[in-house]
Design an enzyme around this catalytic site. Structure first.
Site, PDB file in Angstrom:
ATOM      1  N   ARG A 196      -4.475 -14.757   4.224  1.00 25.96           N
ATOM      2  CA  ARG A 196      -3.521 -13.802   4.832  1.00 25.96           C
ATOM      3  C   ARG A 196      -3.737 -13.750   6.342  1.00 25.96           C
ATOM      4  NH1 ARG A 196      -0.581  -8.815   4.229  1.00 25.96           N
ATOM      5  NH2 ARG A 196      -1.499  -7.080   5.385  1.00 25.96           N
ATOM      6  N   LYS A 198       0.834  -1.200   0.000  1.00 21.41           N
ATOM      7  CA  LYS A 198       0.000   0.000   0.000  1.00 21.41           C
ATOM      8  C   LYS A 198       0.868   1.248   0.000  1.00 21.41           C
ATOM      9  CE  LYS A 198      -4.175  -1.810   2.210  1.00 21.41           C
ATOM     10  NZ  LYS A 198      -5.123  -1.647   3.337  1.00 21.41           N
TER      11      LYS A 198
END
Length: 292
Positions: free
Chosen positions: A235, A167
């Site tokens: 995840r 990100k």
């Protein structure tokens, strides 16, 4: 649409390194607010108060996200002297709790891998790709966007690490297990493409939606409810199982690419009893008796 929204989004991209998905979400929220309240730069508190009524049926987390976008937008307007006051004080302050992540058990993860490995024995390219994807989702904890956008150059040569762009364009190194390295090597042998992407498609690279579909389909074939499995759930499983195994929270933060450790701390719910036992066993004073 107010041109100020474009300027605000440009600032987020340039100064804060906001990702494309984040910018798109902000745009949707701000443009949706303008449809109700009118030009946001000129909107009054009464105009913004209309939003609360329109949002009444939305989930608290959704309302909180929209309010956050507006508050940041008006902070930008004040800094740029686009207006002299902040009408966002008229917006509610919903109390939200971060939802606990969905969790897969060790047995369920093993069932996924058994199915993927069994299918990979056929040597077919789709099956070998699926195994490589699964190894990187669970073995390295990559976000779906990070995984599908991996370039071939990110594959380790001499060191067991991947270079991942997360990100905000932030890069980090994530470890790649021997199992994952083997799965990647098998996939690269049958990957018939000159694409720069590790997992190519006809036009670019495998999409997040297609990855989502592939993971759910594998779950169904492994006898697991597909509704319980997604790339993000894998995840979460990576993080949860590492923490259960004794991983340090700061290390986990680095592996997951979290900017704020508060985001990582949500995983501490998984085994609070183990954490208490760890303190009792490992604390320097654990073996001493209380002084009278």
């Amino acid at each position: 649409m107010s041109s100020a929204i474009d300027s605000f989004l440009a600032m987020l991209a340039a100064e804060r390194g906001a990702a494309a998905n984040t910018l798109a979400a902000y745009r949707r929220d701000l443009e949706g607010s303008e449809e109700v309240a009118g030009d946001l730069v000129a909107a009054t508190k009464d105009d913004l108060a209309k939003l609360s009524r329109v949002w009444s049926d939305l989930a608290p987390a959704t309302v909180a996200r929209k309010i956050s976008a507006l508050r940041q937008f008006y902070g930008f307007c004040l800094e740029e002297v686009l207006r002299a006051d902040d009408p966002s004080t008229a917006l509610p302050r919903p109390q939200t709790r971060r939802p606990l992540p969905k969790i897969l058990s060790h047995d369920e993860v093993e069932a996924l891998f058994r199915q993927a490995e069994s299918e990979a024995e056929t040597g077919r390219a789709p099956a070998l790709r699926m195994l490589a994807l699964l190894e990187l989702l669970y073995g390295s904890g990559l976000r779906a966007t990070e995984l599908v956008g991996l370039p071939v150059s990110a594959v380790p040569r001499d060191a067991p690490f991947l270079t991942v762009t997360g990100k905000g364009g932030q890069q980090r190194m994530v470890p790649v297990s021997r199992r994952a390295q083997a799965a990647l090597a098998r996939w690269l042998e049958v990957r018939a493409s000159n694409s720069a992407f590790l997992f190519p498609s006809r036009k670019s690279h495998l999409t997040r939606i297609r990855l989502y579909q592939l993971v759910k389909s594998l779950a169904g074939r492994a006898g697991i409810d597909p509704a319980r499995v997604s790339p993000h759930v894998l995840r979460h499983a990576f993080a949860t199982h590492l923490l259960e195994g004794g991983a340090d929270l700061r290390v986990l933060q680095t592996l997951l690419g979290h900017a704020d450790i508060a985001t990582t701390q949500i995983y501490t719910h998984v085994d609070s009893a183990r954490l208490v036992a760890l303190v009792n066993e490992r604390h320097p004073l654990a073996g001493t008796r209380g002084r009278g």
